[in-house]
Write a protein that holds these residues in place. Structure first.
Motif, short mmCIF file in Angstrom:
data_model
loop_
_atom_site.label_atom_id
_atom_site.label_comp_id
_atom_site.label_asym_id
_atom_site.label_seq_id
_atom_site.Cartn_x
_atom_site.Cartn_y
_atom_site.Cartn_z
N LEU A 170 74.42 -129.88 -57.81
CA LEU A 170 75.43 -130.25 -58.80
C LEU A 170 76.66 -129.37 -58.68
N LEU A 184 74.48 -128.61 -68.16
CA LEU A 184 74.84 -129.93 -67.61
C LEU A 184 76.09 -130.48 -68.29
N LEU A 185 76.19 -130.29 -69.59
CA LEU A 185 77.35 -130.79 -70.32
C LEU A 185 78.63 -130.13 -69.84
N VAL A 233 79.51 -131.60 -66.47
CA VAL A 233 80.02 -132.98 -66.61
C VAL A 233 81.46 -132.97 -67.11
N THR A 240 83.76 -131.87 -64.28
CA THR A 240 83.85 -132.93 -63.27
C THR A 240 84.73 -134.06 -63.78
N PHE A 241 84.58 -134.43 -65.04
CA PHE A 241 85.40 -135.49 -65.64
C PHE A 241 86.88 -135.10 -65.62
#
Length: 271
Positions: free
Chosen positions: A165, A247-248, A251, A254-255
């Motif tokens: 990731l 993870l949040l 994310v 990445t967004f």
């Protein structure tokens, strides 16, 4: 510039006569990019040597820390930090330079006139750096574990997921950095804020557990912090209690990176 264009275009052109898949096109572009990367001695030094050199150089600093209350050892601080260096230098820094240079040499513009889609171009160009980074991470993990007598990660799947990731996050941020960088020379400067913040505040050298509460909470939001945290948790077998938060954060970054790429990325030289 002609040599660069020919090196990138020839594997793709050779496949244009026969039906192919997205994976075929990306592999062809990846092979061309690997050839170009191997010819760039400074890039190869950055990819292959710097992570190891920096890991060795920070050994004395980590050894002098009081880690008793954190449950960590010198090895479980150094090894996740080493993989963080791989992500910064082999993936983020290298890919930012690749995207900027290929754009300035009109390679990206010409590739878009063929079968390759935009995502395929970006992903294909990233393949060599990602694969080299993955191989280097495995070698550093194995070698470091033996030299520092660190056992195999207690939750090895967590460390592997964190590394993979992390490559996605760093690849997306590399494209976003390239989107706001005007020249190849500027790329060398544009990557510095991300690299300095990550080295200083993502737990690569100083674990976040030993930082003051408010500072640690801020550093947890940096792009590489959840990656290093997840890899370290996998190594120490600390469990998955923080995985959802990590993870949040990944994310969200990445967004943000994808949004910047969609809005600002240019396929020809910026003026």
């Amino acid at each position: 510039m002609t040599t660069t264009l020919d090196a990138v275009r020839s594997p793709v052109r050779a496949r244009e006569r026969t039906p192919n898949t997205s994976a075929d096109r990306m592999k062809a572009l990846g092979r061309a990019e690997l050839t170009l990367l191997a010819r760039n001695k400074s890039a190869m030094f950055t990819v292959l040597a710097l992570p190891t050199v920096l890991t060795v150089s920070m050994h004395s600093a980590v050894s002098s820390m009081d880690l008793k209350q954190t449950g960590l050892t010198v090895g479980t601080v150094l090894l996740p930090g080493a993989l963080g260096y791989v992500l910064l230098f082999a993936v983020y820094s290298t890919l930012t330079g690749v995207y900027v240079v290929r754009r300035e040499e009109l390679v990206l513009k010409r590739l878009r006139t063929g079968e390759l889609r935009d995502l395929e171009i970006l992903a294909g160009a990233a393949l060599p750096a990602a694969l080299i980074g993955l191989a280097q991470a495995v070698l550093l993990a194995l070698g470091g574990s033996v030299l520092m007598d660190v056992p195999v990660p207690g939750t090895i799947w967590l460390a592997v997921v964190g590394l993979l990731l992390g490559m996605v996050v760093m690849g997306a941020l590399a494209a976003a950095t390239a989107a706001v960088t005007k020249s190849a020379e500027g790329a060398q400067i544009a990557v510095m804020p991300m690299m300095m913040l990550s080295i200083a505040g993502s737990g690569m050298v100083v674990p976040l557990d030993v930082l003051p509460g408010k500072l640690a909470s801020f550093c947890e939001l940096l792009p590489l912090s959840p990656v290093v945290g997840m890899i370290r948790d996998g190594w120490t077998g600390a469990g998955t209690g923080e995985v959802l938060r990590e993870l949040l954060v990944m994310v969200v970054w990445t967004f943000i990176a994808v949004l910047v790429v969609r809005k600002r990325f240019r396929w020809e030289p910026r003026r």
